[in-house]
Design a protein around this motif. Structure first.
Motif, PDB file in Angstrom:
ATOM      1  N   LEU A  92      30.643  18.023   0.916  1.00  0.00           N
ATOM      2  CA  LEU A  92      31.512  17.708  -0.215  1.00  0.00           C
ATOM      3  C   LEU A  92      30.814  16.692  -1.111  1.00  0.00           C
ATOM      4  CD1 LEU A  92      34.960  17.382   1.563  1.00  0.00           C
ATOM      5  CD2 LEU A  92      33.748  19.423   0.830  1.00  0.00           C
ATOM      6  N   GLU A  93      30.926  16.884  -2.403  1.00  0.00           N
ATOM      7  CA  GLU A  93      30.256  16.017  -3.361  1.00  0.00           C
ATOM      8  C   GLU A  93      31.278  15.149  -4.093  1.00  0.00           C
ATOM      9  OE1 GLU A  93      28.039  18.597  -5.909  1.00  0.00           O
ATOM     10  OE2 GLU A  93      26.435  18.873  -4.450  1.00  0.00           O
ATOM     11  N   ASN A  94      30.748  14.291  -4.915  1.00  0.00           N
ATOM     12  CA  ASN A  94      31.601  13.543  -5.843  1.00  0.00           C
ATOM     13  C   ASN A  94      32.587  12.632  -5.128  1.00  0.00           C
ATOM     14  OD1 ASN A  94      32.253  12.859  -8.438  1.00  0.00           O
ATOM     15  ND2 ASN A  94      33.727  14.501  -8.735  1.00  0.00           N
ATOM     16  N   TYR A  95      32.141  12.036  -4.016  1.00  0.00           N
ATOM     17  CA  TYR A  95      33.004  11.085  -3.325  1.00  0.00           C
ATOM     18  C   TYR A  95      33.286   9.882  -4.212  1.00  0.00           C
ATOM     19  CZ  TYR A  95      32.725  13.153   1.369  1.00  0.00           C
ATOM     20  OH  TYR A  95      32.864  13.960   2.461  1.00  0.00           O
ATOM     21  N   GLY A  96      34.481   9.352  -4.096  1.00  0.00           N
ATOM     22  CA  GLY A  96      34.799   8.077  -4.709  1.00  0.00           C
ATOM     23  C   GLY A  96      34.650   6.973  -3.670  1.00  0.00           C
ATOM     24  N   ASP A  97      35.196   5.823  -3.970  1.00  0.00           N
ATOM     25  CA  ASP A  97      35.080   4.697  -3.035  1.00  0.00           C
ATOM     26  C   ASP A  97      36.313   3.822  -3.202  1.00  0.00           C
ATOM     27  OD1 ASP A  97      34.416   2.520  -1.487  1.00  0.00           O
ATOM     28  OD2 ASP A  97      32.337   2.453  -2.156  1.00  0.00           O
ATOM     29  N   ILE A  98      37.087   3.695  -2.146  1.00  0.00           N
ATOM     30  CA  ILE A  98      38.315   2.906  -2.214  1.00  0.00           C
ATOM     31  C   ILE A  98      38.018   1.448  -2.551  1.00  0.00           C
ATOM     32  CG2 ILE A  98      38.316   2.380   0.266  1.00  0.00           C
ATOM     33  CD1 ILE A  98      41.393   3.115  -1.984  1.00  0.00           C
ATOM     34  N   ARG A  99      36.843   0.961  -2.134  1.00  0.00           N
ATOM     35  CA  ARG A  99      36.479  -0.424  -2.451  1.00  0.00           C
ATOM     36  C   ARG A  99      36.271  -0.593  -3.953  1.00  0.00           C
ATOM     37  NH1 ARG A  99      31.662  -0.348   1.688  1.00  0.00           N
ATOM     38  NH2 ARG A  99      31.577   1.643   0.627  1.00  0.00           N
ATOM     39  N   GLN A 100      35.674   0.414  -4.568  1.00  0.00           N
ATOM     40  CA  GLN A 100      35.484   0.348  -6.017  1.00  0.00           C
ATOM     41  C   GLN A 100      36.832   0.345  -6.732  1.00  0.00           C
ATOM     42  OE1 GLN A 100      34.081   3.857  -8.128  1.00  0.00           O
ATOM     43  NE2 GLN A 100      32.604   2.617  -9.237  1.00  0.00           N
ATOM     44  N   ILE A 101      37.767   1.149  -6.239  1.00  0.00           N
ATOM     45  CA  ILE A 101      39.103   1.189  -6.826  1.00  0.00           C
ATOM     46  C   ILE A 101      39.763  -0.177  -6.718  1.00  0.00           C
ATOM     47  CG2 ILE A 101      41.402   2.190  -6.628  1.00  0.00           C
ATOM     48  CD1 ILE A 101      39.289   4.043  -7.857  1.00  0.00           C
ATOM     49  N   LYS A 102      39.643  -0.803  -5.546  1.00  0.00           N
ATOM     50  CA  LYS A 102      40.223  -2.134  -5.354  1.00  0.00           C
ATOM     51  C   LYS A 102      39.559  -3.157  -6.273  1.00  0.00           C
ATOM     52  CE  LYS A 102      41.621  -1.402  -0.537  1.00  0.00           C
ATOM     53  NZ  LYS A 102      41.341  -1.738   0.878  1.00  0.00           N
ATOM     54  N   ASN A 103      38.235  -3.066  -6.411  1.00  0.00           N
ATOM     55  CA  ASN A 103      37.508  -3.991  -7.285  1.00  0.00           C
ATOM     56  C   ASN A 103      37.934  -3.820  -8.740  1.00  0.00           C
ATOM     57  OD1 ASN A 103      36.063  -5.032  -5.137  1.00  0.00           O
ATOM     58  ND2 ASN A 103      34.326  -3.662  -5.426  1.00  0.00           N
ATOM     59  N   LEU A 104      38.068  -2.565  -9.172  1.00  0.00           N
ATOM     60  CA  LEU A 104      38.453  -2.304 -10.559  1.00  0.00           C
ATOM     61  C   LEU A 104      39.894  -2.713 -10.816  1.00  0.00           C
ATOM     62  CD1 LEU A 104      36.739   1.148 -11.266  1.00  0.00           C
ATOM     63  CD2 LEU A 104      35.999  -1.127 -11.987  1.00  0.00           C
ATOM     64  N   THR A 105      40.753  -2.521  -9.819  1.00  0.00           N
ATOM     65  CA  THR A 105      42.148  -2.964  -9.960  1.00  0.00           C
ATOM     66  C   THR A 105      42.202  -4.473 -10.142  1.00  0.00           C
ATOM     67  OG1 THR A 105      42.899  -1.128  -8.566  1.00  0.00           O
ATOM     68  CG2 THR A 105      44.413  -2.982  -8.864  1.00  0.00           C
ATOM     69  N   ALA A 106      41.431  -5.183  -9.307  1.00  0.00           N
ATOM     70  CA  ALA A 106      41.374  -6.646  -9.427  1.00  0.00           C
ATOM     71  C   ALA A 106      40.818  -7.053 -10.782  1.00  0.00           C
ATOM     72  CB  ALA A 106      40.516  -7.223  -8.299  1.00  0.00           C
ATOM     73  N   LEU A 107      39.788  -6.334 -11.243  1.00  0.00           N
ATOM     74  CA  LEU A 107      39.180  -6.635 -12.541  1.00  0.00           C
ATOM     75  C   LEU A 107      40.178  -6.438 -13.668  1.00  0.00           C
ATOM     76  CD1 LEU A 107      36.547  -7.420 -13.983  1.00  0.00           C
ATOM     77  CD2 LEU A 107      35.933  -5.001 -14.033  1.00  0.00           C
ATOM     78  N   LEU A 155      38.431   9.156  -1.396  1.00  0.00           N
ATOM     79  CA  LEU A 155      38.227   7.708  -1.539  1.00  0.00           C
ATOM     80  C   LEU A 155      37.819   7.008  -0.246  1.00  0.00           C
ATOM     81  CD1 LEU A 155      41.149   6.709  -3.925  1.00  0.00           C
ATOM     82  CD2 LEU A 155      38.720   6.866  -4.462  1.00  0.00           C
ATOM     83  N   ASN A 156      37.880   7.703   0.887  1.00  0.00           N
ATOM     84  CA  ASN A 156      37.641   7.023   2.162  1.00  0.00           C
ATOM     85  C   ASN A 156      36.516   7.665   2.972  1.00  0.00           C
ATOM     86  OD1 ASN A 156      40.063   4.970   2.509  1.00  0.00           O
ATOM     87  ND2 ASN A 156      40.913   6.842   1.625  1.00  0.00           N
ATOM     88  N   SER A 157      35.536   8.246   2.294  1.00  0.00           N
ATOM     89  CA  SER A 157      34.460   8.934   3.019  1.00  0.00           C
ATOM     90  C   SER A 157      33.067   8.466   2.637  1.00  0.00           C
ATOM     91  CB  SER A 157      34.565  10.449   2.776  1.00  0.00           C
ATOM     92  OG  SER A 157      35.814  10.948   3.189  1.00  0.00           O
ATOM     93  N   SER A 158      32.965   7.472   1.776  1.00  0.00           N
ATOM     94  CA  SER A 158      31.643   7.081   1.283  1.00  0.00           C
ATOM     95  C   SER A 158      30.738   6.547   2.392  1.00  0.00           C
ATOM     96  CB  SER A 158      31.778   6.033   0.169  1.00  0.00           C
ATOM     97  OG  SER A 158      32.461   4.890   0.644  1.00  0.00           O
ATOM     98  N   ALA A 159      31.330   6.040   3.483  1.00  0.00           N
ATOM     99  CA  ALA A 159      30.514   5.491   4.573  1.00  0.00           C
ATOM    100  C   ALA A 159      30.134   6.559   5.599  1.00  0.00           C
ATOM    101  CB  ALA A 159      31.267   4.356   5.270  1.00  0.00           C
ATOM    102  N   TYR A 160      30.643   7.778   5.451  1.00  0.00           N
ATOM    103  CA  TYR A 160      30.374   8.824   6.432  1.00  0.00           C
ATOM    104  C   TYR A 160      29.082   9.562   6.104  1.00  0.00           C
ATOM    105  CZ  TYR A 160      35.322   8.111   7.548  1.00  0.00           C
ATOM    106  OH  TYR A 160      36.531   7.553   7.875  1.00  0.00           O
ATOM    107  N   SER A 161      28.411  10.025   7.138  1.00  0.00           N
ATOM    108  CA  SER A 161      27.168  10.781   6.968  1.00  0.00           C
ATOM    109  C   SER A 161      27.478  12.272   6.969  1.00  0.00           C
ATOM    110  CB  SER A 161      26.193  10.460   8.105  1.00  0.00           C
ATOM    111  OG  SER A 161      25.959   9.073   8.203  1.00  0.00           O
ATOM    112  N   ASP A 162      26.540  13.033   6.443  1.00  0.00           N
ATOM    113  CA  ASP A 162      26.517  14.486   6.629  1.00  0.00           C
ATOM    114  C   ASP A 162      27.797  15.179   6.197  1.00  0.00           C
ATOM    115  OD1 ASP A 162      23.884  14.546   8.013  1.00  0.00           O
ATOM    116  OD2 ASP A 162      24.979  13.304   9.417  1.00  0.00           O
ATOM    117  N   SER A 163      27.893  15.409   4.917  1.00  0.00           N
ATOM    118  CA  SER A 163      29.018  16.150   4.365  1.00  0.00           C
ATOM    119  C   SER A 163      28.516  16.986   3.203  1.00  0.00           C
ATOM    120  CB  SER A 163      30.115  15.195   3.887  1.00  0.00           C
ATOM    121  OG  SER A 163      31.111  15.909   3.185  1.00  0.00           O
TER     122      SER A 163
END
Length: 795
Positions: free
Chosen positions: A274-289, A264-272
């Motif tokens: 590993l696939e299928n990253y999530g996004d902690i911001r999306q989780i926060k947005n969906l929680t608020a929603l 959940l905390n790697s979407s802003a990082y380059s060169d990896s």
């Protein structure tokens, strides 16, 4: 007593059917939405929790210290062995490298040629750290010997069917032959690591001759504690750098990232890899929603209760006169609310099951229906039921039950004013949330449209990139170029190491006579790469078409960002020597305008095309083709490719399609926001509809009197609608600044983004007013056209 309360609650539901249906349906939509979002959030937070040493495993991150600071998920190959040697806390460390530095592998099994996306070169310690379960053969020890390969269970079946794969041989990229030594269990869907095939890292040149320069290796370390002193360890990492590199050559630092934070905390990082990253911001947005939608649904219930408070107050008065205590009344009201919420919960669960397949498509997951019956979900449902009951039932339970019999039975203008104020306040809150959601959907859509239409500085359309990784000899590559150039549907052909949207080599470029550097992408390419990508040449000329064997001169084509860093004008740069780690004999032959070679989340970085074969391989054949039937064109290209490269699979991608992958998270967010915003607005409209119906019923006699005295239908509709329209206008004053703040923060994640225009708020406001008018207008017109005799006959 509780049994009697349930009977009274049930009788109340049947007596007020319209309000009951709207309450239950609105709450069920809110609960279904909340349940699905919670299921998704739970899945995202479950990543990498299956590993026994999950709290002790860390990934090493690299932070560049040059201009254009970035964080990478990969580090130099030399670091891995140093970790266990110089860090006392380190128990194990290991490196992984995806085949072709992130590309596909071409697998030959007997007479079949297959494409393998997830073949990795790994240290044996990786399998030990991540509890890779072997189903047959040997495991990690196989990677201590060259030319061994381990396959996942599903991959073994794909390669060999029902045959026993152990002992079988496999050719990779027409360069190496491996013997299958073991089969391991497939990685679960919620694992950040995912291998289909693993081969020994020890075979790589980077293992035999480790370097501190090429940072292309995902590296993990397992510590002897799940609560280590990361600051002390990172100081040790710096001392490792100091021991192996001169200060002026140090262009990075290291840090440790816990395994549980990777997903959940790697979407802003380059060169990896590993696939299928999530996004902690999306989780926060969906929680608020989810919270917003549930609150809107709860507000519906509270609104209808406050609207009916006069009747409820009389009921309270009668019960108190007959001896009921405040505690008994509070319990009774909560039982009634709990019953409605329980029915809504069951209906919401049914809706969740129906919606789940569509929801999976939107969020690109494979959430199972069985997951809805897990202990976590059932606990969440109980918790949500309690919270919803407490919130929704708070007004009747705590406010109405405190009246004395005299206050409850005596008509009071103060009570009417108070309930009216509460009701109006809740409507404002409800529609403020709805308007924020409408604005969010519009802004996200506009940003995606901007991304799709932005001039990227190159033309990605009608360019196909064909992988040549499995073609080891240059003669076959040249034969392919010649064959494609003869195709009538082909405009241009060039070989290149990579292309915009694909990874190339990462080096550093330095200012003249200085140790100041910045990261630069370097791409080995042929002379007509400028024409293939339709780049704008600002000065100089293209890379030379022909290069003599043994020619040590390296011609370099730089972009404007690199030019600005060097401090030249385009004309001054031509012929200047440049240090981009491409050799000591590198000179600038041309300058191209900037182009977005990666996501618009990032500003344009330095980019260099060059022609030294010592720094990279031609991994792709780039073909610009003319318009035509796409499937026919691909089929023709495949036949041409297979005629020349008989031992390689035809693997291709379209550059313009690759661009779309950068914005999957945004598209996902747009689709989720749109779906649940519509549901939130429906829930809000249901409450508004019921409230309008109640108010029309309350003012039935007033409407009758007005009609008798000549009031027209439009006047009566205006009378009943005006109050609601005023409330919506008040909600605009609250929601517009809030929506602007939220969405402006969201846009800051993009280096290139739209400015939020006033038209967004005009559209959201107009849409809200139209929705309100039609929702309230139906009840207003119904009341206005009713026969006044019916409403006045009892007077």
């Amino acid at each position: 007593m509780i049994k009697n309360y349930f009977k009274i609650a049930w009788r109340s539901l049947k007596t007020n059917r319209l309000f009951s249906v709207i309450n239950i349906f609105g709450l069920s939509i809110g609960l279904a939405t909340t349940l699905l979002l919670f299921l998704f959030i739970l899945h995202e937070r479950s990543f990498d929790t299956m590993y026994a040493n999950k709290d002790k495993i860390f990934r090493v991150l690299l932070h560049t210290t040059e201009e254009g600071i970035e964080t990478w998920g990969q580090v130099p190959s030399a670091l891995g062995p140093e970790l266990t040697e110089h860090i006392p806390n380190a128990v194990k460390s290991g490196r992984i490298l995806q085949n072709g530095y992130g590309g596909n592998a071409f697998i030959k099994v007997r007479d079949k040629v297959l494409i393998e996306r997830l073949l990795f070169w790994v240290d044996p310690s990786i399998l030990e750290m991540f509890d890779v379960k072997m189903l047959s053969g040997i495991g990690a020890e196989a990677l201590n010997t060259p030319n061994n390969i381990l396959l996942s269970e599903s991959t073994a079946k794909r390669y060999f069917g029902s045959e026993n794969p152990l002992g079988k041989t496999i050719s990779v990229d027409n360069r190496n032959t491996f013997e299958v030594k073991g089969v391991f269990e497939d990685f679960p869907d919620n694992s950040s690591l995912n291998f289909n095939a693993v081969v020994p890292f020890m075979m790589r040149q980077e293992a035999k001759h480790p370097s501190w320069g090429n940072a292309s290796f995902e590296t993990f370390v397992m510590l002897n504690s799940d609560k280590p002193n990361l600051g002390a360890i990172e100081n040790k990492l710096q001392s490792i750098i100091d021991a192996n590199m001169d200060k002026e050559q140090q262009w990075y630092t290291f840090s440790l990232q816990p395994l549980k934070e990777i997903h959940l905390n790697s979407s802003a990082y380059s060169d990896s890899y590993l696939e299928n990253y999530g996004d902690i911001r999306q989780i926060k947005n969906l929680t608020a929603l989810a919270i917003i939608i549930l609150i809107i649904a709860c507000i519906n219930y509270m609104n209808l209760i406050t609207a009916r408070s006069q009747k409820k107050a009389k009921d309270v008065g009668v019960n108190k006169t007959l001896g009921a205590s405040s505690k008994q009344l509070i319990l009774r009201f909560y039982v009634e609310t709990g019953l409605i919420t329980a029915i809504a919960m069951l209906l919401g669960g049914f809706f969740s099951i129906l919606i789940l397949p569509s929801f999976n498509k939107i969020v690109n997951r494979t959430l199972e229906v069985s997951s809805l019956f897990s202990l976590e979900i059932l606990s969440f449902l109980v918790f949500t039921w309690l919270v919803t009951t407490l919130i929704s039932g708070s007004y009747p339970a705590l406010y109405l039950s405190r009246f004395s019999p005299k206050e409850a039975l005596k008509p009071s203008s103060n009570k009417g004013i108070m309930t009216s104020f509460i009701r109006k306040g809740l409507v404002v809150v409800q529609f403020s949330a709805s308007v924020v959601l409408i604005v969010a959907v519009l802004v996200v859509r506009q940003q995606l449209e901007y991304i799709q239409n932005k001039n990227l500085g190159f033309n990605p359309e009608n360019v196909i990139a064909i992988s040549t990784t499995a073609i080891p000899d240059f003669a076959t590559n040249e034969a392919l170029v010649n064959a494609f150039e003869r195709r009538p549907n082909v405009s241009l052909v060039a070989m290149a190491q990579g292309f915009p949207t694909a990874s190339v080599s990462l080096n550093s470029i330095y200012k003249p006579n200085s140790d100041v550097g910045m990261s630069v992408n370097t791409n080995l390419a042929q002379h007509n790469i400028v024409d293939i990508l339709q780049l704008k040449l600002l000065a100089g000329q293209r890379l030379p078409e022909h290069k003599q064997n043994g020619d040590s001169l390296v011609e370099v084509l730089i972009n404007k960002t690199a030019l600005d860093f060097l401090g030249y004008t385009p004309e001054e740069a031509i012929g200047k020597k440049v240090d981009a780690q491409l050799g000591n004999n590198s000179y600038i032959c041309g300058v191209v305008d900037d182009f977005n070679f990666t996501s618009l989340h990032k500003p344009i970085g330095a980019y260099v095309f060059h022609n030294t074969a010592r720094k990279g391989n031609y991994n792709y054949l780039l073909v610009r083709f003319k318009n035509g039937v796409l499937m026919e064109t691909v089929s023709e290209f495949e036949n041409t490719f297979k005629d020349i490269a008989t031992n390689s699979a035809f693997e291709y991608s379209f550059i313009d399609k690759n661009l779309e992958f950068f914005y999957q998270k945004e598209k996902q967010m747009a689709n989720v926001s749109l779906l649940f915003s519509v549901l939130a607005i429906i829930v809000a409209c249901l409450g508004l509809f019921a409230l309008a119906a109640f108010m029309a019923e309350q003012r039935q006699k007033e409407i009758g009197v007005r009609k008798v005295f000549g009031a027209s239908v439009p006047k009566i509709v205006q009378l009943l609608s005006l109050d609601f329209m005023k409330l919506i206008l008040i909600s605009f004053a609250i929601s517009f600044p809030l929506a602007f703040y939220i969405m402006d923060n969201w846009l800051q994640d993009f280096a290139y983004h739209i400015n939020i225009r006033w038209s967004v708020f005009a559209i959201a406001g107009t849409l809200s007013l139209i929705i309100t008018f039609f929702t309230v207008g139906y009840q207003a017109i119904k009341a206005a056209v009713a026969n006044p005799i019916k409403s006045l006959r009892t007077e």
